[in-house]
Design a protein around this motif. Structure first.
Motif, PDB file in Angstrom:
ATOM      1  N   ASP A 715       0.843  -1.196   0.000  1.00 16.92           N
ATOM      2  CA  ASP A 715       0.000   0.000   0.000  1.00 16.92           C
ATOM      3  C   ASP A 715       0.881   1.250   0.000  1.00 16.92           C
ATOM      4  OD1 ASP A 715      -1.761   2.101   0.581  1.00 16.92           O
ATOM      5  OD2 ASP A 715      -3.071   0.759   1.721  1.00 16.92           O
ATOM      6  N   PRO A 716       0.655   2.152  -0.954  1.00 15.13           N
ATOM      7  CA  PRO A 716       1.444   3.398  -1.006  1.00 15.13           C
ATOM      8  C   PRO A 716       1.386   4.195   0.286  1.00 15.13           C
ATOM      9  CG  PRO A 716       0.198   3.115  -3.029  1.00 15.13           C
ATOM     10  CD  PRO A 716      -0.300   2.071  -2.080  1.00 15.13           C
ATOM     11  N   LYS A 717       0.391   3.910   1.112  1.00  9.84           N
ATOM     12  CA  LYS A 717       0.290   4.598   2.387  1.00  9.84           C
ATOM     13  C   LYS A 717       1.469   4.240   3.296  1.00  9.84           C
ATOM     14  CE  LYS A 717      -3.083   3.391   5.078  1.00  9.84           C
ATOM     15  NZ  LYS A 717      -4.461   3.248   5.632  1.00  9.84           N
ATOM     16  N   TYR A 719       4.442   2.462   1.888  1.00 11.96           N
ATOM     17  CA  TYR A 719       5.691   2.206   1.171  1.00 11.96           C
ATOM     18  C   TYR A 719       5.962   3.256   0.100  1.00 11.96           C
ATOM     19  CZ  TYR A 719       5.285  -2.429   3.310  1.00 11.96           C
ATOM     20  OH  TYR A 719       5.155  -3.454   4.201  1.00 11.96           O
ATOM     21  N   ARG A 720       7.256   3.455  -0.167  1.00 10.98           N
ATOM     22  CA  ARG A 720       7.694   4.257  -1.283  1.00 10.98           C
ATOM     23  C   ARG A 720       8.822   3.512  -2.025  1.00 10.98           C
ATOM     24  NH1 ARG A 720       3.807   6.631  -0.004  1.00 10.98           N
ATOM     25  NH2 ARG A 720       3.504   8.870   0.367  1.00 10.98           N
ATOM     26  N   ARG A 721       8.991   3.835  -3.292  1.00 10.89           N
ATOM     27  CA  ARG A 721      10.044   3.197  -4.087  1.00 10.89           C
ATOM     28  C   ARG A 721      11.411   3.836  -3.865  1.00 10.89           C
ATOM     29  NH1 ARG A 721       8.476  -0.080  -8.271  1.00 10.89           N
ATOM     30  NH2 ARG A 721      10.324   0.483  -9.501  1.00 10.89           N
TER      31      ARG A 721
END
Length: 984
Positions: A715-717, A719-721
Motif C-alpha cells: 500500500d502506497p500509504k 511504502y515508497r520506491r
C-alpha cells in the motif's frame, strides 16, 4: 685344489661363525631354520653365483624395455643378489619386481631410497615430512610411527631394505646434499629421532640402513659430483659423527651405508674415498663399533669414488675394504671377473667371501625370501595412500611447526575485534591453502602490488601483516633462500607494520635475514605442503598449540632447540575425523543424503559442517544458489539463517544482561518494559516466554496490514520506491517502509490476546519484545550490539544483518521469489517479513551467516561460554539457559534453546544426549550442539527458494537423518593414539 679347499672351508665355517648370538641384527627369530637355509643355499652356489650376490643393481620402472632386458641379463648371467629400484610408479615397479624375482635362481634382495616414503622415487605414492621437519618434533613416538608407516609401504611393494634413516648431523648450513634430509645439527636429537625411525621401520619388517658413514653432515660439496672432504680430527668425528651409529648399532641396526668421503684424520692416503678404506670400513665400523650387520657402499657410479679408479677395480677395492654389498656398480660383469680373479689368486679368502654372502643370505631369510610371494597389484595404489597416513601426517606437522619469536605475545592472534589483518605472499610457490585457512578465523585480505611503495601504501589500512614465505615442496633439495627483492620488501613491511613471518621452507632460509628486530612473530613451518599451511594458520590463531623446536641453529638469530610453546586458546581447529574418534568413511554417507535432498529439489544448495571435540572434521557444500543457476555453493557464501538468529543474536545478548544482573530468568515483562505493566502479559517471565510456555501467539503476519486490500500489493500509504526521511526502512530493493511502523508492530504485540490455554506453543513474539528491551538498555541497535559483543571478537566476519551492505550478491544465497509481499527475488534482504519491516534487524530473524561462523557460536556454547582465549559467559549461565525448566509440563525447550524431544517425535534424531541443544530455521537451517558427544552440527539451506511451499526437508527428515548418521560415525572406543597407532 682351490675348489676342494673352499668346499671343506665352507662346511667348517658355516653359519654359526657369523651368527653365534641370537641378537645378531640379521638373526631371524627361528635362528636354526635360518642357519639351515643359509648354509643350504650357499653350499649349492657356484663361485660366480656367490660373488654375484654381492651386487645390487639399479632398476627403473619408468625406463625402456632395453633397461628391463639388461636387468634380466644380469640376473640370468651374473646371478646378482639384489636390485635397488629408482624412479617410476608403484604398479609398474611391482610387476617388474615379480618378473625379476621369477627369473632369479636365488630370491633378490630389494632396496630403495625411501627416506620420506616411496615418493622419494615413485609417483602415486605417499610423501611423509622430511627428516628436518621430524627433527623439530619432541615426541619420538611420532617419529617411530613414521618409520613404521614407511616400512609398511615398503613391505607392501616388495622392498626389503630402505636406505634410511639418514643419520648425518647437519652442522653445515651450506651442505648441498643433506640439509633437509638430516634430523638436525644436535647429535642427541639426531640419534633419538633416527633410533625411533629405525625401530618403527624394522618393527614393520623392513630392514633399516643408517647413512652416510662416517658422516656427510658437514660438507659443502656433493659426493654425487665430487669427493667431499671432512677436515675434523678423529676425536671430533668419534664424539659427533659416529655417535648415532654407536647408539643404533646397540639397538639392532640392520645395515650401514658407507659414503664416498675424503677423511684425512681417518684415512692417511690423500683423496682416498672412505668407501674404499679398510681402516674406516673394517677397523672402525666393524671392529671398533662392533657392527655385525650388512655394509653397503654408496653408489659406486658416483663421482666421489668413480673418479678414483676404473670400473671393476673400484668394486674389488670396496669389497676388500670390508663392504658386503656393492651398490650400483658401473660394470657388474667386469667387477665379478675382477673379484673371481682375486679369489683365485688368494687375494680374497673363502672366509671373507662367505662372511659377506652369508650375511646377505641371512638378510634374505629375515625378510621372508625363503618363501617369496609375488606382489599383488589390485589395491596397491590405495594401500600406499592410506587414511592412516594422512592422520599421521597431520599429527607430525602439528607437533613440528615452531614458533621462534613472539614479541609482546603477538601469537596466538587474539582480540580479533581489534585486528585488521593483511596477508602478503613472498617466495616462488603458492600460499593459497595458508590464505584460505587464515580466512576461517577472521577477515584477512590478501594484499598484492607490483611495486613496494604501492604495497606499503595499501598496508596502511591494516595493523597486522602476516607474511608467508613459500618455496616449492617437491623435494628436500628445492631452493630455500630469500631473493634480494623478498628481503627488501620484508624489511620495509616490518619497519612500518606489526609482522608475523611464517616460513614454509628449509629453516636455513632465516640465516639470510640480516636483522629480525622489527619482526614481531616468526613461525617456522618447514615445508610448503597443503597440510603444513593449514596447520600453521591454525597455530597462528591458537586453535592448535605451538609445540615444535628448531633442530638447527640459524646464524645469530636462533639456536638448535629453540621454540616457544603455547597452549591452544580453544577456537575451532580443522582436521581428519579419526583424530577425534569419528570415521571418515561413515561420514561420507552424509554426502549421499545431502545430494539426495538437492537432487530431489528439497533445497537448491546446502552447507554442511560437523565438528567434534573442537575440531571441524566435515565441511562440505552441495548444489547451487538456485535450481536453474550456475553458481555453485561455496564456503564463503552466506545464508539467511532465519530463526537461528534467536540463539545467535538475541539470546547471547540477553545472557550477558542476566550475568550483569540486569535481568533474571524470573524477571517479568512489566519490569523490563513499563508499557506491559497494565497488559495481559505483565506477569510473563523471561524464562516462560523463552521456553515457549507463556500463551503467546506463534506469530503475527504484520505485513498483511500494509497491503492494499484490493490489489494485495504494498500500500502506497506505507511504502515508497525511493527512500525519504519518512519512508526510511528498506524492506527490499526499491521498497521503503514508513519509519514509524516498527512502533506499530510493538503495539500490536502488546495488545494481542493471549492463547486460551497454557501449553507449549512456539512463538516468535518474545524476540520482538526482547529486541526492544535490549536496544533500549544499551541505546544501540541490535545488529551493532551483536557485532561488537560477539561476532567481531569471534572472527565471525561472514555473520551479519543486512548482508547486501557488506557482501556481493554472488556470495548471498537467495531465499525466495516473493509473490505475496515484496514481489521480487529476495536476495540480500531477510526473508522473514516481520524482520524485514524492522530494517532487516529482527530479534527472531535477520542474521545471515555461513556454516563455519555458526559453528563458532555453537562451539562457544558447547565450551560453556569460552572461545578463542576469551570467556564470554560463566559456565553456570550456559547451564541455566540450557535447562528444560518445564519438562514436567511436557515442554522440551530450554531458555531460548531448543532441546531434544521428550517423546518419540521432535527436532532431533532421537540419538542425541538430553543435555544437547540447538535451533532450526524456516529457510531450512539447523544448528545443534551436544556437550556429551562434543559434537556441533550445522546445516544451512535455502529450501524456501523459489517458493516456501512444502517443507520437504522436514517431511523427509533430512536434517535429522544426517544427524543420525553423524552419531553412527562415532568410533571412539579407542583413544586418538590407539586409532592412529601402528599394530606390531
Amino acid at each position: 685344489m682351490r675348489y676342494i679347499v673352499s668346499l671343506i672351508f665352507t662346511l667348517v665355517i658355516s653359519f654359526p661363525m657369523i651368527s653365534q648370538e641370537a641378537n645378531h641384527p640379521l638373526a631371524h627369530k627361528n635362528l636354526k631354520a635360518q642357519q639351515q637355509w643359509v648354509d643350504s643355499v650357499y653350499s649349492n652356489m657356484s663361485l660366480k653365483e656367490k660373488i654375484g650376490q654381492l651386487f645390487m643393481v639399479r632398476a627403473f620402472s619408468n625406463d625402456s624395455k632395453g633397461n628391463e632386458n639388461e636387468i634380466a641379463k644380469l640376473i640370468n648371467n651374473n646371478h646378482i643378489g639384489g636390485l635397488i629400484f629408482s624412479t617410476g610408479g608403484p604398479v609398474r615397479q611391482a610387476k617388474l619386481n615379480n618378473l625379476y624375482q621369477a627369473i632369479s635362481k636365488t630370491p633378490l634382495l630389494i632396496g630403495m631410497d625411501a627416506e620420506w616414503g616411496l615418493s622419494m622415487r615413485l609417483d602415486s605414492t605417499y610423501a611423509f615430512p622430511w627428516n628436518m621437519t621430524l627433527g623439530a618434533i619432541k615426541d619420538k613416538k611420532l617419529v617411530e610411527r613414521t618409520g613404521y608407516h614407511i616400512g609398511e609401504h615398503c613391505k607392501r611393494i616388495g622392498v626389503h631394505f630402505n636406505f634410511a634413516p639418514v643419520v648425518d648431523i647437519n652442522t653445515n648450513p651450506k651442505n648441498p646434499i643433506i640439509g633437509n634430509r638430516s634430523f638436525g645439527e644436535d647429535r642427541d636429537n639426531v640419534t633419538e629421532k633416527a633410533s625411533a625411525f629405525m625401530k618403527g621401520m624394522q618393527d614393520a619388517g623392513v630392514l633399516a640402513n643408517a647413512k652416510h658413514f662416517p658422516g656427510h653432515g658437514d660438507t659443502d660439496s656433493d659426493s654425487h659430483k665430487t669427493l667431499p672432504t671432512i677436515n675434523f680430527n678423529e676425536k671430533r668425528i668419534d664424539s659427533i659423527e659416529l655417535y648415532p651409529y654407536r647408539q643404533l648399532i646397540k639397538e639392532g641396526l640392520s645395515s650401514v651405508m658407507v659414503a664416498h668421503l675424503n677423511v684425512p684424520s681417518l684415512e692417511p692416503r690423500d683423496g682416498f674415498p672412505s668407501s674404499l678404506s679398510k681402516h674406516i670400513v673394517t677397523d672402525i665400523l666393524k671392529d671398533s663399533l662392533g657392527f655385525k650387520g650388512l655394509i653397503f657402499t654408496d653408489a659406486l657410479e658416483m663421482k666421489g669414488v668413480s673418479n678414483y679408479s676404473t670400473p671393476g677395480e673400484i668394486d674389488l677395492a670396496a669389497f676388500q675394504a670390508g663392504n658386503d654389498v656393492l651398490l650400483i656398480s658401473e660394470d657388474v660383469p667386469k667387477a665379478i671377473d675382477k673379484i673371481i680373479d682375486a679369489y683365485n689368486k688368494n687375494d680374497i679368502s673363502e672366509e671373507r667371501l662367505a662372511h659377506s654372502v652369508k650375511k646377505i643370505l641371512m638378510a634374505k631369510y629375515k625378510v621372508g625370501l625363503d618363501n617369496y610371494q609375488p606382489i599383488g597389484t589390485a589395491t596397491l595404489v590405495d594401500d600406499l595412500n592410506r587414511l592412516e597416513d594422512d592422520i599421521l601426517y597431520e599429527e607430525l606437522f602439528e607437533n613440528a611447526i615452531t614458533v621462534l619469536k613472539n614479541k609482546s605475545e603477538v601469537l596466538p592472534l587474539r582480540h580479533l575485534e581489534t585486528k585488521k589483518i593483511a596477508y602478503v605472499e613472498l617466495g616462488d610457490s603458492s600460499g593459497s591453502e595458508f590464505y584460505e585457512e587464515l580466512k576461517k578465523y577472521t577477515k584477512v585480505h590478501k594484499v598484492t602490488a607490483d611495486k613496494l611503495d604501492e604495497l606499503i601504501t595499501k598496508l596502511q589500512n591494516y595493523n597486522t601483516v602476516i607474511v608467508g614465505f613459500h618455496k616449492k615442496n617437491d623435494n628436500p633439495w628445492q631452493g630455500y633462500k630469500f631473493k634480494d627483492k623478498d628481503l627488501v620488501w620484508l624489511y620495509e613491511i616490518a619497519r612500518t607494520n606489526t609482522v608475523i613471518l611464517d616460513v614454509f621452507a628449509r629453516p636455513y632460509s632465516l640465516i639470510d635475514l640480516s636483522t629480525i628486530e622489527n619482526i614481531e612473530g616468526i613461525v617456522m613451518s618447514y615445508q610448503n605442503s597443503a597440510i603444513s599451511q593449514q596447520k600453521s594458520a591454525q597455530i597462528i590463531f591458537g586453535s592448535l598449540s605451538a609445540k615444535g623446536t628448531i633442530p638447527v641453529s640459524l646464524g645469530e638469530h636462533f639456536n638448535a632447540g629453540d621454540g616457544i610453546v603455547y597452549n591452544s586458546i580453544s577456537s575451532l581447529s580443522y582436521g581428519l575425523p579419526e583424530r577425534v574418534g569419528m570415521s571418515s568413511k561413515k561420514l561420507q554417507r552424509l554426502d549421499s543424503v545431502a545430494n539426495y535432498a538437492v537432487d530431489n529439489k528439497m533445497t537448491p544448495g546446502i552447507q554442511l559442517l560437523v565438528a567434534r571435540k573442537g575440531k571441524v572434521v566435515y565441511n562440505k557444500n552441495f548444489g547451487k544458489h538456485t535450481y536453474d543457476g550456475k553458481e555453485k555453493v561455496k564456503f564463503e557464501d552466506i545464508y539467511d539463517v532465519a530463526s537461528l538468529t534467536k540463539i545467535l543474536a538475541t539470546l547471547p545478548l540477553l545472557m550477558e544482561l542476566e550475568e550483569k544482573k540486569a535481568v533474571s530468568l524470573n524477571t517479568k515483562l512489566s519490569r523490563i518494559l513499563p508499557e506491559y505493566l497494565n497488559s495481559n502479559k505483565k506477569n510473563i517471565t523471561i524464562k516462560s516466554m523463552l521456553s515457549h510456555y507463556a500463551q503467546l501467539r506463534p506469530w503475527v503476519p504484520f505485513y498483511v496490514a500494509t497491503l492494499d486490500s484490493v490489489t494485495q500489493k504494498p500500500d502506497p500509504k506505507y511504502y515508497r520506491r525511493v527512500a525519504t526521511p519518512r519512508f526510511s526502512i528498506k524492506v527490499a530493493e526499491e521498497m521503503f517502509l514508513r519509519h514509524d511502523y516498527p512502533d506499530s508492530i510493538q503495539k500490536v504485540i502488546l495488545e494481542t490476546e493471549l492463547l486460551s490455554t497454557l501449553r507449549y506453543r512456539y512463538s516468535d513474539l518474545p524476540y520482538y519484545i526482547l529486541k526492544k528491551y535490549i536496544e533500549g538498555y544499551y541505546k544501540k541497535p541490535l545488529d551493532e550490539l551483536v557485532q561488537t559483543h560477539f561476532y567481531q571478537s569471534l572472527g565471525a566476519n561472514y555473520t551479519t544483518y543486512n548482508p547486501s551492505t557488506k557482501f556481493s550478491d554472488k556470495n548471498i544465497i537467495p531465499t525466495e521469489i516473493d509473490d505475496y509481499f515484496r514481489y521480487q527475488k529476495v536476495q540480500g534482504y531477510v526473508h522473514d517479513m516481520g524482520a524485514a519491516m524492522q530494517n532487516g534487524v529482527g530479534g527472531h530473524a535477520g542474521v545471515f551467516s555461513n556454516a563455519n561462523d555458526v559453528a563458532k557460536m555453537m562451539q562457544l556454547y558447547l565450551q560453556k561460554g569460552y572461545y578463542g582465549g576469551k570467556r564470554y559467559f560463566k559456565t553456570e549461565t550456559i547451564d541455566k539457559f540450557n535447562t528444560c525448566h518445564f519438562c514436567h509440563k511436557n515442554v522440551r525447550r530450554g531458555v531460548g534453546f531448543d532441546k531434544p524431544q521428550l517423546g518419540d517425535e521432535g527436532p532431533t534424531c532421537g540419538c542425541v544426549s538430553m543435555t544437547s541443544f540447538g535451533h532450526s530455521g524456516f529457510t531450512g537451517t539447523y544448528a545443534w550442539a551436544d556437550p556429551e558427544a562434543e559434537i556441533v552440527y550445522i546445516f544451512l539451506a535455502n529450501r524456501t527458494y523459489p517458493k516456501a511451499g512444502k517443507n520437504l526437508l522436514l517431511r523427509e527428515n533430512i536434517r535429522t537423518e544426517i544427524q543420525r548418521l553423524i552419531y553412527e560415525a562415532i568410533i571412539d572406543n579407542d583413544s586418538d593414539d590407539d586409532i592412529a597407532e601402528h599394530k606390531h
